[in-house]
Design a protein around this motif. Structure first.
Motif, PDB file in Angstrom:
ATOM      1  N   LEU A  13    -121.783  24.153 -15.688  1.00 20.58           N
ATOM      2  CA  LEU A  13    -123.082  23.508 -15.583  1.00 20.58           C
ATOM      3  C   LEU A  13    -124.131  24.364 -16.290  1.00 20.58           C
ATOM      4  O   LEU A  13    -124.129  25.590 -16.158  1.00 20.58           O
ATOM      5  N   GLN A  56    -126.878  19.958 -18.176  1.00 18.54           N
ATOM      6  CA  GLN A  56    -125.615  19.563 -18.801  1.00 18.54           C
ATOM      7  C   GLN A  56    -124.496  19.820 -17.798  1.00 18.54           C
ATOM      8  O   GLN A  56    -124.554  20.774 -17.034  1.00 18.54           O
ATOM      9  N   CYS A  57    -123.474  18.971 -17.819  1.00 17.87           N
ATOM     10  CA  CYS A  57    -122.334  19.107 -16.917  1.00 17.87           C
ATOM     11  C   CYS A  57    -121.075  18.822 -17.718  1.00 17.87           C
ATOM     12  O   CYS A  57    -120.949  17.762 -18.323  1.00 17.87           O
ATOM     13  N   ARG A  64    -116.726  18.978 -17.571  1.00 14.94           N
ATOM     14  CA  ARG A  64    -115.430  19.263 -16.951  1.00 14.94           C
ATOM     15  C   ARG A  64    -114.667  20.075 -17.981  1.00 14.94           C
ATOM     16  O   ARG A  64    -114.615  19.696 -19.157  1.00 14.94           O
ATOM     17  N   PHE A  74    -115.665  23.038 -13.684  1.00 15.58           N
ATOM     18  CA  PHE A  74    -116.915  22.574 -14.279  1.00 15.58           C
ATOM     19  C   PHE A  74    -117.700  23.749 -14.841  1.00 15.58           C
ATOM     20  O   PHE A  74    -117.638  24.852 -14.309  1.00 15.58           O
ATOM     21  N   ALA A 113    -123.417  16.608  -9.136  1.00 18.77           N
ATOM     22  CA  ALA A 113    -124.014  17.503 -10.132  1.00 18.77           C
ATOM     23  C   ALA A 113    -124.922  16.733 -11.090  1.00 18.77           C
ATOM     24  O   ALA A 113    -126.058  17.139 -11.333  1.00 18.77           O
ATOM     25  N   VAL A 114    -124.449  15.632 -11.635  1.00 15.61           N
ATOM     26  CA  VAL A 114    -125.250  14.914 -12.632  1.00 15.61           C
ATOM     27  C   VAL A 114    -126.464  14.232 -12.006  1.00 15.61           C
ATOM     28  O   VAL A 114    -127.437  13.955 -12.705  1.00 15.61           O
ATOM     29  N   VAL A 137    -129.731  20.113 -13.075  1.00 14.03           N
ATOM     30  CA  VAL A 137    -128.549  20.185 -13.938  1.00 14.03           C
ATOM     31  C   VAL A 137    -128.888  19.506 -15.256  1.00 14.03           C
ATOM     32  O   VAL A 137    -129.142  18.312 -15.318  1.00 14.03           O
ATOM     33  N   GLU A 145    -118.745  15.825  -9.625  1.00  7.50           N
ATOM     34  CA  GLU A 145    -119.453  15.460 -10.856  1.00  7.50           C
ATOM     35  C   GLU A 145    -120.632  14.541 -10.559  1.00  7.50           C
ATOM     36  O   GLU A 145    -121.721  14.722 -11.104  1.00  7.50           O
TER      37      GLU A 145
END
Length: 159
Positions: free
Chosen positions: A112, A100-101, A103, A110, A92-93, A98, A89
């Protein structure tokens, strides 16, 4: 913080148009301009309003720039321990592509929403996030061909 009908109306009106002048906002929710100003200030201080931004039309920007690619990626990890989920996470963020991410469960770990200039840009993203991480087991990617709806508003109680 307790919210009353005026607060909910202000939040709903600001989600529609945060750039409207205070006078117009006050008229819209049927309060005086000083009341609207004071209430909005209180909602900001309570961090119910975190930012006011301009939403750009991605498709028109892409057309003006001559490119643009949106993809939705489902990512499954081999190991789902909290430290492994947190590590992916964070990576990714931190990536600018990216947008939007999430869980998610059940299914992949995830989802994305990613935006890049073109397919070579996607390839670079895939290398950064998916192939260089030994813990990424599976990735399914869907490339958007058309966006029929995009809305940033949060559903509020009847206001």
């Amino acid at each position: 913080m307790e919210l009353d009908d005026i607060d909910w109306s202000l939040l709903a009106a600001l989600q529609q148009d945060a750039a409207q002048p205070n006078q117009a906002l006050a008229e819209r929710v049927h309060v005086s301009p000083p009341t609207a100003l004071r209430r909005v200030r209180r909602l900001r201080e309570a961090e119910l309003i975190t930012a006011q931004v301009a939403l750009l039309d991605e498709d028109r920007i892409a057309a003006a720039q001559g490119h643009g690619l949106t993809a939705i990626a489902e990512v499954s990890l081999d190991r789902q321990g909290a430290q492994h989920l947190d590590a992916f996470e964070r990576r990714a963020v931190a990536d600018d592509a990216v947008r939007q991410c999430y869980r998610v469960a059940p299914g992949p770990d995830f989802v994305l929403i990613v935006r890049m200039a073109d397919m070579p840009g996607y390839q670079l993203l895939a290398e950064r996030l998916f192939t260089q991480d030994a813990n990424v087991r599976n990735v399914r990617v869907f490339f958007a061909t058309r966006r029929a709806k995009f809305d940033t508003r949060i559903p509020l109680r009847d206001s």
